[in-house]
Design an enzyme around this catalytic site. Structure first.
Site, short mmCIF file in Angstrom:
data_model
loop_
_atom_site.label_atom_id
_atom_site.label_comp_id
_atom_site.label_asym_id
_atom_site.label_seq_id
_atom_site.Cartn_x
_atom_site.Cartn_y
_atom_site.Cartn_z
N ASP A 111 0.90 -1.88 -0.06
CA ASP A 111 0.14 0.47 0.18
C ASP A 111 1.17 0.93 -0.47
OD1 ASP A 111 -2.72 -1.12 -0.28
OD2 ASP A 111 -2.78 -1.61 2.21
N ASP A 171 -6.11 -3.62 -6.65
CA ASP A 171 -6.38 -2.23 -5.78
C ASP A 171 -5.00 -1.43 -5.96
OD1 ASP A 171 -7.87 -4.17 -4.84
OD2 ASP A 171 -8.49 -2.60 -3.33
#
Ligand code: GLY
Length: 394
Positions: A111, A171
């Site tokens: 992330d 994502d």
């Protein structure tokens, strides 16, 4: 008689081609300014980044910097600074941004883009700080350590090891922006090359024939074969989780920006068409959290998914000139800039919009204010303003 009255009422309630009466516009602008101030006055805490608000128990969920959402709060302050030019937001943005720095060494997650690029990367647009550049390069090196050359992908998650060997989620496309920018800053092409390989592998495996995307693909690191195509946050493995479609549209539009590779543009257009033409996309443009959720229309919306796609489609429009793209972005902003979605003034929490949906698998943050819904809303406002300033179109 009663029927005619009702029909008139319905017509008068219908949004009229994005035209908002001056008085109503002023009251919404005032409300937005108030909401922005809630972010500014929220107490600064290096260990607790506001992520969402649960209205039932009246609690703000706060997370440490290692959480995937930590960078959005600073990003929101940078973007409010861009919109208002009020330097108080810039000062606060700098402070919150600093607290993310240690994430540049965190190799336990993919992330990095969400955390570091949305804080330091936003900061670089408004503060020519060499140290921010160094942090972005270091973060790109750390993220690159998760790249598997044989598979051609960056590993997303380390949890669920009993189930998955090498999970990659759609994502993850969003983290490529940090890699592309790191190459621009450092002239080290290795980051750009990793981003391209990841995008190519995603393009090859992640899309269904109708151009919707699966959420999670698990690879076998020995054979590089796809072991399973499943969901983690959607309603079922073959459903179209709304935010996942958003990450795909945004991710491939952004990848096209850096590469000019036409196949990325084509995928972004194809998935945008799937999203825009879906029979379950509501009239106001704000999707349900999953296009296949079983109780539509009685399902939570996901403002974050609508805002991600709205932002992506402003950029996509600049490449396609397809009116459907920009019309969607404007429609979403028209819907969100209303009392249906902006939190009311009495809710004193550091968020702007209500009705995002987080993680169905945990039954968490469904239909709540969430920090990343605000982030992509603000980004869309900035992108639309730029479009107006450069082309003069409204
Ligand atoms: N993994 C980011 C998201 O929930 O969309």
């Amino acid at each position: 008689m009663l029927f005619i009255g009702f029909a008139i009422l319905l017509t008068s309630c219908k949004p009229n081609n994005n035209k908002v009466p001056e008085k109503e516009k002023k009251s919404i602008d005032n409300l937005l300014t108030e909401r922005y101030q809630n972010l500014l006055h929220y107490p600064i805490d290096s260990l607790a980044f506001p992520r969402s608000y649960n209205p039932t128990v009246k609690t703000i969920k706060k997370v440490p910097s290692k959480d995937w959402t930590s960078g959005f709060y600073a990003g929101n302050l940078w973007q409010i600074y861009a919109l208002t030019k009020n330097t108080a937001y810039k000062t606060a943005a700098k402070k919150w941004t600093r607290f993310i720095e240690k994430e540049k060494l965190n190799d336990k997650t993919h992330d990095m883009g969400f955390k570091v690029y949305n804080s330091f990367g936003q900061g670089l647009k408004y503060d020519n700080n060499k140290n921010y550049e160094e942090i972005i390069i270091k973060s790109a090196q750390t993220l690159s350590s998760r790249f598997n050359k044989k598979i051609g992908s960056i590993r997303s998650w380390d949890f669920n090891k009993h189930k998955w060997k090498f999970p990659v989620i759609i994502d993850n496309m969003m983290n490529l922006e940090l890699l592309f920018e790191a190459t621009k800053i450092s002239k080290d092409s290795s980051f750009h090359k990793i981003a391209i390989q990841h995008a190519n592998t995603t393009l090859k495996n992640h899309f269904r024939p109708n151009n919707s995307t699966w959420h999670v693909l698990d690879y076998n690191p020995e054979t590089t074969n796809v072991r399973m195509k499943v969901t983690h946050q959607g309603i079922h493995d073959n459903s179209s989780w709304a935010r996942g479609q958003g990450w795909a549209i945004y991710g491939f539009t952004m990848a096209y920006r850096y590469t000019k590779d036409i196949k990325y543009l084509q995928q972004a257009q194809a998935t945008a068409a799937f999203f825009l033409n879906h029979k379950n996309l509501p009239e106001d443009g704000i999707p349900y959290w999953d296009f296949d959720a079983p109780n539509i229309p009685n399902e939570p919306r996901d403002v974050s998914a609508g805002a991600i796609v709205a932002s992506a489609l402003v950029e996509l429009y600049s490449y396609t000139n397809n009116k459907k793209h920009i019309d969607y972005s404007k429609k979403v902003i028209h819907s969100l800039k209303s009392k249906n979605y902006i939190l009311d003034a009495s809710t004193k929490v550091p968020f702007i919009l209500n009705h995002s949906s987080g993680d169905w698998s945990k039954r968490a943050e469904m239909d709540e204010p969430i920090v990343y819904g605000d982030y992509y809303f603000l980004e869309t406002l900035i992108r639309l303003k730029k479009l107006r300033d450069t082309t003069g179109q409204n």
